[in-house]
Design a protein around this motif. Structure first.
Motif, short mmCIF file in Angstrom:
data_model
loop_
_atom_site.label_atom_id
_atom_site.label_comp_id
_atom_site.label_asym_id
_atom_site.label_seq_id
_atom_site.Cartn_x
_atom_site.Cartn_y
_atom_site.Cartn_z
N PHE A 1 0.85 -1.19 0.00
CA PHE A 1 0.00 0.00 0.00
C PHE A 1 0.89 1.25 0.00
O PHE A 1 2.03 1.22 0.49
N ARG A 2 0.38 2.33 -0.56
CA ARG A 2 1.11 3.60 -0.59
C ARG A 2 0.72 4.46 0.61
O ARG A 2 -0.43 4.45 1.06
N THR A 3 1.72 5.21 1.10
CA THR A 3 1.46 6.15 2.19
C THR A 3 2.09 7.51 1.89
O THR A 3 3.12 7.60 1.23
N PRO B 1 10.81 4.21 -1.90
CA PRO B 1 10.55 5.65 -2.04
C PRO B 1 10.05 6.00 -3.45
O PRO B 1 10.66 5.63 -4.44
N LEU B 2 8.96 6.73 -3.51
CA LEU B 2 8.43 7.21 -4.78
C LEU B 2 8.73 8.71 -4.85
O LEU B 2 9.86 9.09 -5.14
N ASN C 1 5.90 3.53 -0.97
CA ASN C 1 5.18 2.27 -1.07
C ASN C 1 5.64 1.36 0.06
O ASN C 1 6.83 1.08 0.18
N CYS C 2 4.72 0.92 0.88
CA CYS C 2 5.04 0.03 2.01
C CYS C 2 4.72 -1.41 1.63
O CYS C 2 3.66 -1.70 1.07
#
Length: 392
Positions: free
Chosen positions: A192-194, A218-219, A225-226
């Motif tokens: 999931f993204r945070t 890292p985006l 993205n976790c």
């Protein structure tokens, strides 16, 4: 023959392989069970793919890289590995150029759906590639003269060469009688993204906590993205959470290192199974992509190896075709097998051993895990070797 090469599987590996034959005299037919719409507009699936410098070069050669929006190619500057609750890290800094001076990244991160779309858009323009979507493969068989593929709608196709690219759970591989080492880690991957208030410094983090593993990809500077891996028996503890609760759980696991975290998208989960075929070919057939090797995501090498497989095999086929040789001859396929096995086999088994070591939580092993990180951090040759694997 109905076609020169039949590719079973229109995923990113299968399409990249087909793209290798642009401007050649060979005709390629790609069979994909999913509808055409899923290739034209692939859905976001949570997977962010770490690409080496070699993968970038291959994708540029195939025209795929140029089709990905520049603002969705994310810089991966360096990487750090944590063990348990310790703040000590094994650090892999950004690499040095051959003639001195630092580059600005270990590699790049691109969402899987963007890679799939770029591959499709390239292949869709090729006159020598037929895409047959919305129909599955019922049966495959090969002989010394040809490969035969029977589709679920009753159609039969013949070709000089059959290439399986239908996932790590490949039914084509099974029908060809090619054995594979399958390692079920008994874990589930949750992605999931945070968004977060503290910069990620474009640094990837692999945190081997006890009972769980958390990878941070890292985006953008404040978008990460976790990737959590957890035992199947405990996966429901996280999957029952809302996206916001899951983001808070990640913040808790990180002790606030990225500040306040909140959900930035949907949650996706996958079973964690590694696969390595015992060999990458049989009579008039070959395996590429995950059908050949499906890696544990910890080294982020899955699609990199898939791209390499397409590049190695396609080059051998094109050389044979130019010389008027049989593109499905056993000598060619054996050469592909040897070249690809040399890289994938030690990487696959080495990765599995490393993951097993760093996810074993017995007290003596915990101490040894910490010692291993510290020793590795102070052995420049070892770090250089690992960095070369990371960058390709």
């Amino acid at each position: 023959m109905d076609t020169d090469i039949i590719v079973v599987g229109g995923g990113p590996a299968g399409l990249a392989f087909a793209r290798q034959f642009k401007n050649s005299r060979l005709h390629v037919t790609v069979i994909e069970k999913a509808p055409l719409e899923s290739l034209q507009n692939p859905a976001y699936d949570g997977r962010e793919i770490a690409l080496t410098h070699l993968s970038r070069e291959i994708m540029q050669k195939l025209g795929m890289w140029q089709r990905i929006p520049e603002n969705e190619i994310y810089r991966l500057r360096d990487a750090k590995v944590y063990n348990g609750t310790s703040d000590y890290t094994l650090h892999f800094p950004e690499p040095k150029k051959a003639r001195g001076g630092a580059t600005d990244r270990l590699g790049n991160l691109i969402s899987n759906h963007n890679i799939r779309r770029a591959a499709y858009e390239e292949v869709a323009q090729m006159n020598n590639v037929d895409l047959r979507c919305g129909v599955g493969v019922k049966k495959v068989e090969t002989s010394t003269n040809q490969a035969i593929v029977e589709l679920e709608n009753g159609d039969k196709l013949t070709a000089k060469l059959l290439v399986a690219a239908d996932s790590r759970f490949s039914q084509t591989r099974r029908q060809l009688g090619i054995a594979a080492d399958m390692h079920d880690f008994g874990r589930t991957v949750i992605v999931f993204r945070t968004k977060h208030t503290i910069s990620n410094q474009h640094t990837a983090n692999e945190c081997f906590f006890y009972g769980r593993t958390l990878a941070l990809l890292p985006l953008e500077e404040h978008l990460t993205n976790c990737v959590i891996t957890i035992k199947n028996t405990h996966a429901h503890e996280l999957l029952d959470m809302t996206p916001e609760q899951l983001a808070q759980e990640a913040q808790k696991m990180l002790k606030g290192k990225l500040g306040n975290m909140e959900s930035a998208g949907t949650v996706h989960s996958y079973p964690l199974v590694g696969v390595h075929a015992q060999k990458f070919y049989s009579t008039r057939s070959a395996l590429i992509g995950d059908a050949a090797v499906g890696m544990h995501p910890v080294t982020a090498h899955g699609y990199n190896l898939g791209l390499e497989s397409t590049d190695i095999l396609a080059k051998l086929i094109l050389q044979a075709e130019q010389k008027g040789r049989d593109i499905g001859e056993v000598g060619l396929l054996e050469m592909y097998n040897v070249k690809h096995q040399l890289h994938t086999r030690p990487l696959y088994h080495g990765t599995n051993a490393m993951v097993t070591f760093f996810t074993t939580d017995h007290a003596p092993v915990k101490l040894l895990r910490d010692a291993t990180l510290r020793v590795s951090n102070n052995l420049p040759p070892l770090k250089k070797l690992i960095s070369k694997q990371l960058t390709g």
